[in-house]
Motif scaffolding. Structure first.
Motif: not given
Lengths: 281, 281
Positions: A102-103, A140, A209, A211-214, B109, B186
């Motif tokens: 995400f960050d 991603f 960047a 943006l994924s949760p991984w 998101w 995703i």
């Protein structure tokens, strides 16, 4: 592990080599387990994202963490580069790049050797970038992007970007990138944890960047031919190392077994390594 | 063009349908040729990136540009959505998203129906998002990312993100995204110019920045079932349209031939469409 003639040719042409799953899942787990401890430290070697909290990059963990110190001496990584340069190597830079879920922010298009030359007075581009994936890298979570063949052009003109992200970087202008991509395209090697990329110090690269949760934690390090050691200590020692002692490899199983390694910064970073110096020692 | 039972099932399960190369290269060229003219205008409908110059999104071009006005009535786009909803449609929103080479910023998101419900008082999620690729979309120029199946959860809680990019957006928290991705993964449909995506108003989506030298201009529009028209005019009319007249399709060759279309905002946007109103008319 010895590079074949075909691999040597490919490196010369493209400027990088990709080794999917060179390390095992369990070897990577041994490293990953250390990362939260390192990021939890309040050491000066840790650079955070614009939010002031998320770790972006962490320098020189091999100087104080036992497991990363073993990685820094791993033969599967060191031997191919020794073969390419025909001499022993020292660790020019060692960092763990977070690119957290995400960050994790982007890195604009840049070359590394430009900085090594201009800031560190490294004589030639005889230092190899190594990327080791501690997490899977997919489309991603912000994979490294390369422009194949762009290393052939030597050091390109660059401007100092101090605004886009939290880490200032000498980045290459859009027109040049467009021209290079027209010729060489873009590639983004993706693969499981344990994959390794070797890439030339002049290869133009960037990453998006995450943006994924991984998470996409990778070790990026630079192995410099000893004779090509830096001549200027303008940057702090934890960013551009000043110890040119040749790396002695540990055995191939070093990530899974106990081996003794020196941890000179275990109790803190020496004051003189925290700042730039006017002259090389 | 009629959706098959298999496509209807897939839409229900995944929340989107992808139609690669639905439009031809020359049809897209007719649209792309208009984009620089639109972005060069100083109309209030154009939102720029944080740099204040690069166009990020441009609303309602179908109200003043002849070629986009024809796209807004294209049967290959309108008919499948009419089939899905079983009634006539009106244009709820129409925008050209730049995502320009190098400078196109990310979209966090989010879901669209949350905004339509909360701001526009749209009764149900019976408005279809349509994405039409004017440029090729590849892994490097910031493709739309979807979490398949996430539309099944209805409207998710969201927070107003006014800092990440130049366009404020109701975005979904990290924990929720991680949970949804765990379940659905995703996907990022990629394909040549002329491809089209239909996606549910509740489908969670995002897109990365575009660091590549390739523009990624797409038309994003929302076709709302006429009976489901919005009840509140809180947002400007050029963002959430207030004219619920059913769309009458033009012939299939409309992008390549001349057809007469109304261009009510040709000489400027009416003052009352530039601001929110307290009550629906």
């Amino acid at each position: 592990m010895k590079l074949t003639d075909q691999q040597l040719e490919r490196f010369d042409r493209d400027g990088y080599l990709f080794f999917p799953s060179l390390f095992s899942e369990s070897e990577m787990q041994a490293l990953l387990a250390e990362v939260p401890k390192i990021y939890a430290e309040r050491r000066p070697e840790i650079v955070r994202e614009k939010d002031g909290a998320t770790p972006r990059t962490s320098f020189a963990a091999h100087m104080y963490n036992r497991v990363f110190a073993k990685l820094a001496r791993h033969p599967r990584m060191v031997k191919p580069v020794e073969q390419l340069y025909g001499e022993k190597l020292y660790m020019h830079q060692f960092k763990i790049n977070g690119k957290m879920a995400f960050d994790g922010d982007l890195w604009q298009w840049h070359q590394d050797y430009g900085t090594w030359k201009n800031d560190d007075a490294m004589p030639e581009a005889r230092a190899m970038n190594v990327a080791i994936f501690l997490d899977e890298v997919n489309e991603f979570n912000g994979p490294l992007m390369f422009i194949p063949g762009s290393h052939k052009l030597g050091v390109l003109e660059a401007g100092h970007d101090t605004t886009t992200t939290s880490y200032p970087l000498w980045t290459i202008d859009h027109e040049t990138i467009a021209r290079l991509v027209q010729r060489g395209g873009i590639v983004a090697p993706k693969g499981p944890a344990g994959s390794m990329i070797l890439f030339h110090g002049c290869l133009v690269h960037a990453s998006s960047a995450n943006l994924s949760p991984w998470n996409r934690v990778s070790v990026y390090l630079s192995l410099c031919a000893v004779s090509n050691h830096i001549r200027r200590f303008k940057r702090p020692g934890y960013i551009a190392h000043r110890d040119f002692t040749p790396i002695e490899c540990l055995p191939d199983d070093c990530l899974l077994k106990d081996y003794s390694v020196a941890l000179p910064w275990k109790d803190g970073t020496p004051a003189e390594e925290l700042q730039g110096l006017r002259e090389a020692a």
